[in-house]
Design an enzyme around this catalytic site. Structure first.
Site, PDB file in Angstrom:
ATOM      1  N   GLY A   2       0.811  -1.217   0.000  1.00  0.00           N
ATOM      2  CA  GLY A   2       0.000   0.000   0.000  1.00  0.00           C
ATOM      3  C   GLY A   2       0.839   1.259   0.000  1.00  0.00           C
ATOM      4  O   GLY A   2       0.536   2.222  -0.715  1.00  0.00           O
TER       5      GLY A   2
ATOM      6  N   TYR B  92      -8.230 -17.507   4.218  1.00  0.00           N
ATOM      7  CA  TYR B  92      -7.692 -16.370   3.469  1.00  0.00           C
ATOM      8  C   TYR B  92      -8.178 -16.442   2.016  1.00  0.00           C
ATOM      9  O   TYR B  92      -8.684 -15.454   1.459  1.00  0.00           O
ATOM     10  CB  TYR B  92      -6.169 -16.392   3.526  1.00  0.00           C
ATOM     11  CG  TYR B  92      -5.508 -15.280   2.740  1.00  0.00           C
ATOM     12  CD1 TYR B  92      -5.339 -14.021   3.298  1.00  0.00           C
ATOM     13  CD2 TYR B  92      -5.032 -15.502   1.440  1.00  0.00           C
ATOM     14  CE1 TYR B  92      -4.714 -13.000   2.579  1.00  0.00           C
ATOM     15  CE2 TYR B  92      -4.418 -14.491   0.724  1.00  0.00           C
ATOM     16  CZ  TYR B  92      -4.265 -13.251   1.297  1.00  0.00           C
ATOM     17  OH  TYR B  92      -3.658 -12.241   0.583  1.00  0.00           O
TER      18      TYR B  92
END
Length: 329
Positions: A40, A196
């Protein structure tokens, strides 16, 4: 998972050409979740270098982040807004802020992710990965489209873009059990990767259904894309057991892609001119692929949309509970 990632890391078959380094996004407002570190942060730096105005949506405790990205990019048009994507009330507060000040998002990179060692509940009682990877993004887009923070483009206008950071793990996930949709399921380290992958299947199914609902015919009203960035030397495995870390960390550091390298497909989807004219593109690193049949299935998309709308109904204000995006295109 590590073995699969290593195979992916060194496969270059069918890669797209790199994005022109001179491709600019001056004047575009970009929001990036999970920008405090890793992928990010690398994406935020690249978007800032290309001239974007950055909104960093992060948890509190990152007071130096804006200065770090300013120094790395040379761009001062950066701010941070606090949000906890595991908490639907915190997400609503962020959305209220953006709405009330009249923010218009041109590029949203929804990157925040985690992989806990064992199952944990969000403040509202949802499994943590289900909440952060899927439900948080579902609520963000519902609010942004309702509030005009993201607007669908008319013919001839450049569409806004939404880029979801997903994972190839969705390809091997079991089908979504819609009879228990949203129900908390306990699990330990042995089944963490399974859950996940399931959370990323929820996300990919949502991305496909969102694109299906907002776009019709040949006109792209909102460019919705998703990708798997490949194996990254990041801190997503920070909750790994102590006995595994001495083995795992060196492998990740030496063999996995750096966050800067892994940011390439994210920035491509966010900035490449041809990606503004298309929607529902899925990249695995820099290769265009198809999502799993489960994610692309229209009936799965409809069920996920309707059942998640029911879960989110208590967290939407009455005047905004009916979204224009809930009607099929």
């Amino acid at each position: 998972a590590v073995t699969t990632a290593l195979v992916d890391r060194f496969s270059n078959k069918g890669t797209l050409p790199p994005l022109d380094p001179n491709q600019r996004i001056d004047g575009k407002t970009c929001l990036v979740t999970g920008a405090s570190s890793g992928l990010g942060k690398a994406v935020a730096i690249q978007l800032a270098k290309r001239g974007g105005r950055l909104i960093l949506a992060c948890r509190k405790g990152h007071s130096s982040l804006v200065d770090d990205i300013h120094r790395a990019s040379g761009n001062a048009a950066i701010e941070m807004l606090e949000v906890d994507l595991a908490d639907l009330d915190s997400i609503n507060h962020l959305c209220d802020q953006l709405r009330d000040r009249g923010t218009r998002i041109d590029i949203a990179v929804l990157n925040a992710g985690l992989m806990p060692l064992s199952a944990r509940k969000s403040p509202q009682g949802f499994e943590l990965m289900f909440c952060v990877h899927f439900l948080a993004n579902r609520l963000l887009l519902e609010r942004w489209l309702n509030d005009g923070v993201i607007r669908t483009a008319q013919t001839g206008q450049a569409p806004a873009r939404v880029v979801f950071v997903a994972s190839e793990a969705h390809q091997s996930s079991d089908p979504i059990d819609f009879s228990r949709f949203g129900a908390f399921t306990d699990y330990g380290m042995k089944d963490g990767m399974k859950h996940y992958g399931m959370s990323k299947l929820h996300l990919c199914t949502f991305a496909t259904e969102l694109s299906r609902r907002v776009n019709s015919g040949q006109h792209t009203a909102l460019a919705v894309h998703a990708l798997c960035p490949g194996p990254i030397a990041s801190n997503i495995a920070r909750e790994s057991p102590a006995f595994i870390k001495p083995i795992l960390w060196p492998i990740m550091k030496l063999m996995f892609r750096s966050p800067e390298q892994a940011a390439e497909p994210v920035v491509y989807l966010a900035c490449a001119p041809d990606m503004a004219q298309r929607s529902n593109v899925y990249l695995h690193m820099m290769r265009e692929k198809t999502m799993s049949p489960l994610a692309s299935n229209a009936d799965n998309g409809r069920q996920l949309w309707e059942k998640s709308a029911a879960l989110l109904a208590p967290y939407l204000k009455p005047t905004r509970a009916e979204s224009t995006t809930t009607q099929p295109a």
